[in-house]
Design an enzyme around this catalytic site. Structure first.
Site, PDB file in Angstrom:
ATOM      1  N   HIS A  99       1.155  -1.388   0.042  1.00  0.00           N
ATOM      2  CA  HIS A  99       0.026   0.153  -0.223  1.00  0.00           C
ATOM      3  C   HIS A  99       1.289   1.215   0.160  1.00  0.00           C
ATOM      4  O   HIS A  99       2.256   1.651   0.546  1.00  0.00           O
ATOM      5  CB  HIS A  99      -0.721  -0.034   1.139  1.00  0.00           C
ATOM      6  CG  HIS A  99       0.082  -0.322   2.356  1.00  0.00           C
ATOM      7  ND1 HIS A  99       0.121  -1.593   2.539  1.00  0.00           N
ATOM      8  CD2 HIS A  99       0.081   0.334   3.554  1.00  0.00           C
ATOM      9  CE1 HIS A  99       0.801  -1.591   4.117  1.00  0.00           C
ATOM     10  NE2 HIS A  99       0.856  -0.122   4.762  1.00  0.00           N
ATOM     11  N   HIS A 101       1.031   5.408   0.794  1.00  0.00           N
ATOM     12  CA  HIS A 101       0.623   6.669   2.000  1.00  0.00           C
ATOM     13  C   HIS A 101       0.443   7.172   0.950  1.00  0.00           C
ATOM     14  O   HIS A 101       1.078   7.989   0.505  1.00  0.00           O
ATOM     15  CB  HIS A 101       0.643   6.788   3.570  1.00  0.00           C
ATOM     16  CG  HIS A 101       0.360   4.864   4.298  1.00  0.00           C
ATOM     17  ND1 HIS A 101       0.131   5.132   5.345  1.00  0.00           N
ATOM     18  CD2 HIS A 101       1.370   4.334   4.175  1.00  0.00           C
ATOM     19  CE1 HIS A 101       0.247   4.416   6.291  1.00  0.00           C
ATOM     20  NE2 HIS A 101       1.082   3.096   5.266  1.00  0.00           N
TER      21      HIS A 101
HETATM   22  P1  5GP Z   1       1.359   0.598   7.840  1.00  0.00           P
HETATM   23  O1  5GP Z   1       2.572   0.482   8.213  1.00  0.00           O
HETATM   24  O2  5GP Z   1       1.723  -1.072   7.067  1.00  0.00           O
HETATM   25  O3  5GP Z   1       2.512   1.505   6.639  1.00  0.00           O
HETATM   26  O4  5GP Z   1       0.459   0.708   7.109  1.00  0.00           O
HETATM   27  C1  5GP Z   1      -1.014   0.309   7.709  1.00  0.00           C
HETATM   28  C2  5GP Z   1      -1.915   1.270   7.581  1.00  0.00           C
HETATM   29  O5  5GP Z   1      -3.469   0.544   8.060  1.00  0.00           O
HETATM   30  C3  5GP Z   1      -1.553   2.487   9.209  1.00  0.00           C
HETATM   31  O6  5GP Z   1      -1.856   4.083   8.539  1.00  0.00           O
HETATM   32  C4  5GP Z   1      -2.728   2.136   9.305  1.00  0.00           C
HETATM   33  O7  5GP Z   1      -4.221   2.695  10.505  1.00  0.00           O
HETATM   34  C5  5GP Z   1      -4.344   1.188   8.654  1.00  0.00           C
HETATM   35  N1  5GP Z   1      -5.444  -0.308   8.945  1.00  0.00           N
HETATM   36  C6  5GP Z   1      -5.726  -0.902   9.230  1.00  0.00           C
HETATM   37  N2  5GP Z   1      -5.848  -1.767   9.617  1.00  0.00           N
HETATM   38  C7  5GP Z   1      -6.641  -0.695   9.044  1.00  0.00           C
HETATM   39  C8  5GP Z   1      -8.361  -1.077   8.739  1.00  0.00           C
HETATM   40  O8  5GP Z   1      -8.863  -2.228   8.767  1.00  0.00           O
HETATM   41  N3  5GP Z   1      -9.462  -0.341   8.455  1.00  0.00           N
HETATM   42  C9  5GP Z   1      -8.474   1.314   7.370  1.00  0.00           C
HETATM   43  N4  5GP Z   1      -9.063   1.594   7.038  1.00  0.00           N
HETATM   44  N5  5GP Z   1      -7.122   1.358   8.098  1.00  0.00           N
HETATM   45  C10 5GP Z   1      -6.821   0.264   8.524  1.00  0.00           C
END
Ligand code: 5GP
Ligand code: ZN
Length: 136
Positions: A99, A101
């Site tokens: 993903h 951001h």
């Molecule tokens: P990472 O640290 O893996 O780059 O970011 C994962 C992101 O996914 C985090 O910013 C977190 O808030 C978001 N996230 C995790 N679970 C969910 C969810 O169930 N729904 C949504 N909309 N975002 C999520």
């Protein structure tokens, strides 16, 4: 059935605030945003990180991220926008479905992505040479 939380979101098993969808790419609001309008851009097919995401899919994700970046400035009043991607646990990745951001900046937060440290010229030269060789 998928155990991946983002696959479940794409499949509609878990609700989300969708902002964009096409054949290959899906985008929705982060549940824990750094700022209002923090969007996650994901491939519809499951890939773990940037490394196993095919180039054409990553290119499509990037184009969508760019459109959203412009949109948060034009429509949400953001004054700037950060684009980021955590790849690997060490880099802070928590959800192992690739993903990007898209994080709007409104000028009133203390959110800091990184703090640089001084480096030596010969160290930079050595690193650049190693990368140049690998990227040829
Ligand atoms: P990472 O640290 O893996 O780059 O970011 C994962 C992101 O996914 C985090 O910013 C977190 O808030 C978001 N996230 C995790 N679970 C969910 C969810 O169930 N729904 C949504 N909309 N975002 C999520
Ligand atoms: Zn997934």
């Amino acid at each position: 059935m998928s155990t991946c939380i983002f696959c479940k979101i794409i499949e509609g098993e878990i609700p989300c605030s969708k902002v964009y969808e096409d054949v290959d790419v899906f985008a929705f609001l982060d549940i824990k945003p750094v700022n209002p309008g923090h969007v996650l851009v994901i491939p519809k097919k499951h890939y773990e990180s940037i490394h196993d995401t095919p180039n054409d899919i990553f290119a499509k994700m990037s184009v969508v991220a760019k459109k959203i970046a412009t949109s948060v400035q034009d429509n949400l009043g953001a004054k700037g926008v950060n684009i980021g991607m955590n790849n690997g646990k060490t880099a802070g990745q928590v959800v192992f479905h690739a993903h990007i951001h898209v994080m709007p900046r409104y000028g009133k937060d203390s959110f800091q992505l990184w703090i640089g440290e001084e480096s030596k010229t010969d160290e930079r030269t050595k690193i650049a040479k190693a990368l140049q060789k690998a990227l040829k």
